[in-house]
Scaffold this motif. Structure first.
Motif, short mmCIF file in Angstrom:
data_model
loop_
_atom_site.label_atom_id
_atom_site.label_comp_id
_atom_site.label_asym_id
_atom_site.label_seq_id
_atom_site.Cartn_x
_atom_site.Cartn_y
_atom_site.Cartn_z
N ARG A 164 0.83 -1.21 0.00
CA ARG A 164 0.00 0.00 0.00
C ARG A 164 0.87 1.26 0.00
O ARG A 164 0.61 2.22 -0.76
CB ARG A 164 -0.89 0.01 1.24
CG ARG A 164 -2.07 -0.96 1.20
CD ARG A 164 -2.70 -1.09 2.56
NE ARG A 164 -4.07 -1.62 2.49
CZ ARG A 164 -4.69 -2.19 3.51
NH1 ARG A 164 -4.08 -2.31 4.69
NH2 ARG A 164 -5.93 -2.63 3.37
N SER A 176 -3.19 2.78 -8.08
CA SER A 176 -3.65 1.90 -7.01
C SER A 176 -4.02 0.51 -7.54
O SER A 176 -4.03 -0.46 -6.79
CB SER A 176 -4.86 2.52 -6.30
OG SER A 176 -5.93 2.72 -7.22
N SER A 177 -4.31 0.43 -8.85
CA SER A 177 -4.68 -0.84 -9.47
C SER A 177 -3.47 -1.59 -10.05
O SER A 177 -3.64 -2.60 -10.73
CB SER A 177 -5.68 -0.60 -10.59
OG SER A 177 -5.14 0.28 -11.58
N ALA A 203 -6.17 -6.62 3.15
CA ALA A 203 -5.97 -5.66 2.05
C ALA A 203 -6.68 -6.16 0.79
O ALA A 203 -6.04 -6.42 -0.24
CB ALA A 203 -4.48 -5.46 1.78
N PRO A 204 -8.01 -6.29 0.83
CA PRO A 204 -8.73 -6.86 -0.31
C PRO A 204 -8.69 -5.99 -1.56
O PRO A 204 -8.99 -6.47 -2.66
CB PRO A 204 -10.17 -6.98 0.22
CG PRO A 204 -10.27 -5.97 1.31
CD PRO A 204 -8.91 -5.94 1.94
N GLU A 205 -8.32 -4.72 -1.41
CA GLU A 205 -8.31 -3.82 -2.56
C GLU A 205 -7.10 -4.01 -3.46
O GLU A 205 -7.07 -3.53 -4.60
CB GLU A 205 -8.37 -2.36 -2.09
CG GLU A 205 -7.03 -1.76 -1.64
CD GLU A 205 -6.59 -2.16 -0.23
OE1 GLU A 205 -5.57 -1.63 0.24
OE2 GLU A 205 -7.28 -3.00 0.39
N LEU A 206 -6.07 -4.71 -2.99
CA LEU A 206 -4.85 -4.88 -3.78
C LEU A 206 -5.09 -5.86 -4.93
O LEU A 206 -5.78 -6.87 -4.77
CB LEU A 206 -3.71 -5.38 -2.90
CG LEU A 206 -3.25 -4.45 -1.77
CD1 LEU A 206 -2.12 -5.10 -0.98
CD2 LEU A 206 -2.80 -3.10 -2.33
N SER A 207 -4.47 -5.57 -6.07
CA SER A 207 -4.61 -6.43 -7.26
C SER A 207 -3.47 -7.45 -7.29
O SER A 207 -2.52 -7.34 -8.07
CB SER A 207 -4.60 -5.57 -8.53
OG SER A 207 -5.66 -4.64 -8.54
#
Length: 425
Positions: A164, A176-177, A203-207
């Protein structure tokens, strides 16, 4: 800190370095929030400067007990890096495998570091191969400032929060993607496994496109039992030396049952690198340092709790996984990794598990590296991840190894050679 400052002084070890200190408002910061940054110079074995650009980020993370803490990651960019261009980010977890902060990548990789026997210094040659393929690297101190070697969950927190922080570091211009790959071997494989397991909730938003788990330990408690009294008895001793500071119950049991020689042994290990710990504690037996039999101590509730807590495979990663393991590994028992993989598969994870007959623990990292890197490249390319379990004579020569050709190894050896002469970038 600029390069001229870096050359003028040796780096400060993390336990003394103000860069690692928490700010007054730490609790108010979000996980992964950057606290401070500096530019650093990397050097092979602390002596041979590299041409790569590198920074360090201090950021907010969380320890084993959920308490906010400061963690640090080291960023390295490939030659020709252009901020703002689409990138592929690899979170590379070093095999720290020690309690001493001399072995943390934030110290051991810097020019002037005095860290003989620290494994991350040798892993710089592998990092050079990743950089040559054009990847941006983030290298978290995944054991934390106090060296909790073997601790569960918190390595995942530090790795994921380090990603992050890396994505938000303005000089890199990353989105961020940005796709992220996890990569690690041995102690680094264990940390990568924790990152993969914790990612869906922390951290579910990480690709995260995939995770390479090289000989990822599986069950540290079982490894402790199997390594005691053997050539690598220093490794479980290092784990105990670090974990007693993370688990008050374990510390209490050790104070109660370890004799004076045992207490001194654990204290001295706080300054040992991985190599020196293995050399000086070969064939040691924990029974010689206790006032009760080791089997009785291991049956105590406080110790059973720790062993249960350390076990991987309870949480199921949602990214594709490549697990590689030698069937003749002298450090990590293949049976423990089999069980870890079985738990992942039963939980619905996409796993390709390659078991290698020809290698042992150290040689597999080199012989399997082209296949591991190519598997991760294909995840970045968006290809469907293969699944299944195969036991092969050699990953380097099997049909699973896309990178089995001589040119792939020559490329790796070339990157290593550039590191040795200070031309990696």
């Amino acid at each position: 800190m600029n390069h001229s400052d870096e050359r003028a002084q040796r780096p400060i070890r993390p336990h003394e370095d103000p860069f690692h200190e928490p700010p007054a408002d730490l609790h108010a910061l979000a996980p992964g929030a950057i606290i401070r940054t500096r530019q650093v110079q990397l050097a092979f074995l602390g002596l041979i400067p590299q041409r790569t650009q590198a920074w360090q980020l201090a950021f907010r993370s969380t320890d084993l007990d959920g308490t906010p803490e400061v963690a640090v990651t080291t960023l390295v960019v490939p030659d020709g890096f252009e901020p703002g261009e689409p990138q592929r980010l690899i979170a590379y977890q070093c095999a720290i495998d020690a309690v001493s902060d001399r072995c943390f990548p934030s110290y051991a990789l810097r020019r002037g570091a005095r860290a003989w026997g620290a494994l991350p210094q040798f892993e710089l040659m592998i990092m050079a191969a990743l950089l040559e393929r054009g990847h941006v690297l983030t290298l978290a101190d995944h054991e934390g400032r106090h060296g909790h070697f073997g601790a569960p969950r918190e390595p995942g927190h530090r790795v994921l929060d380090g990603i992050r922080a890396t994505l938000s570091f303005a000089p890199l211009g990353l989105e961020s993607s940005t796709p992220v790959g996890l990569f690690g071997y041995s102690g680094g494989g264990m940390a990568s496994a924790w990152a993969a397991e914790m990612a869906p909730t922390h951290a579910p938003e990480l690709s995260i496109v995939g995770a390479v788990l090289g000989s990822p330990v599986g069950d540290p408690g079982e490894a402790f039992l199997k390594l005691n009294r053997g050539l690598n008895a220093g490794l479980p001793a290092l784990v105990v030396s670090g974990l007693r500071h993370a688990y008050p119950g374990l510390a209490r049991v050790i104070r109660q049952h370890a004799n004076v020689a045992g207490q001194r042994r654990l204290d001295k290990l706080r300054e040992h690198s991985t190599v020196t710990a293995v050399i000086t504690h070969a064939f040691n037996d924990f029974d010689d340092y206790l006032d009760i039999p080791l089997a009785d101590m291991l049956a105590l509730p406080e110790v059973l709790h720790v062993f249960d807590d350390l076990r991987l495979g309870v949480r199921i990663p949602t990214c594709p996984l490549l697990v590689v393991q030698s069937t003749n590994d002298q450090i990590i028992d293949v049976d423990d990794v089999d069980i870890q993989v079985e738990k992942y598969v039963d939980g619905g994870a996409e796993v390709l598990y390659l078991r290698d007959r020809f290698s042992e623990h150290i040689s597999l990292m080199i012989l399997g590296l082209p296949a591991m890197l190519d598997w991760l490249e294909r995840r970045f390319d968006g290809e469907q991840a293969p699944v299944g379990t195969s036991t092969v004579n050699s990953i380097a020569l099997s049909g699973h190894s896309i990178g089995r050709s001589l040119p792939a190894f020559l490329r790796l050896f070339g990157a290593a050679a550039k590191t040795v002469v200070g031309r990696a970038g």
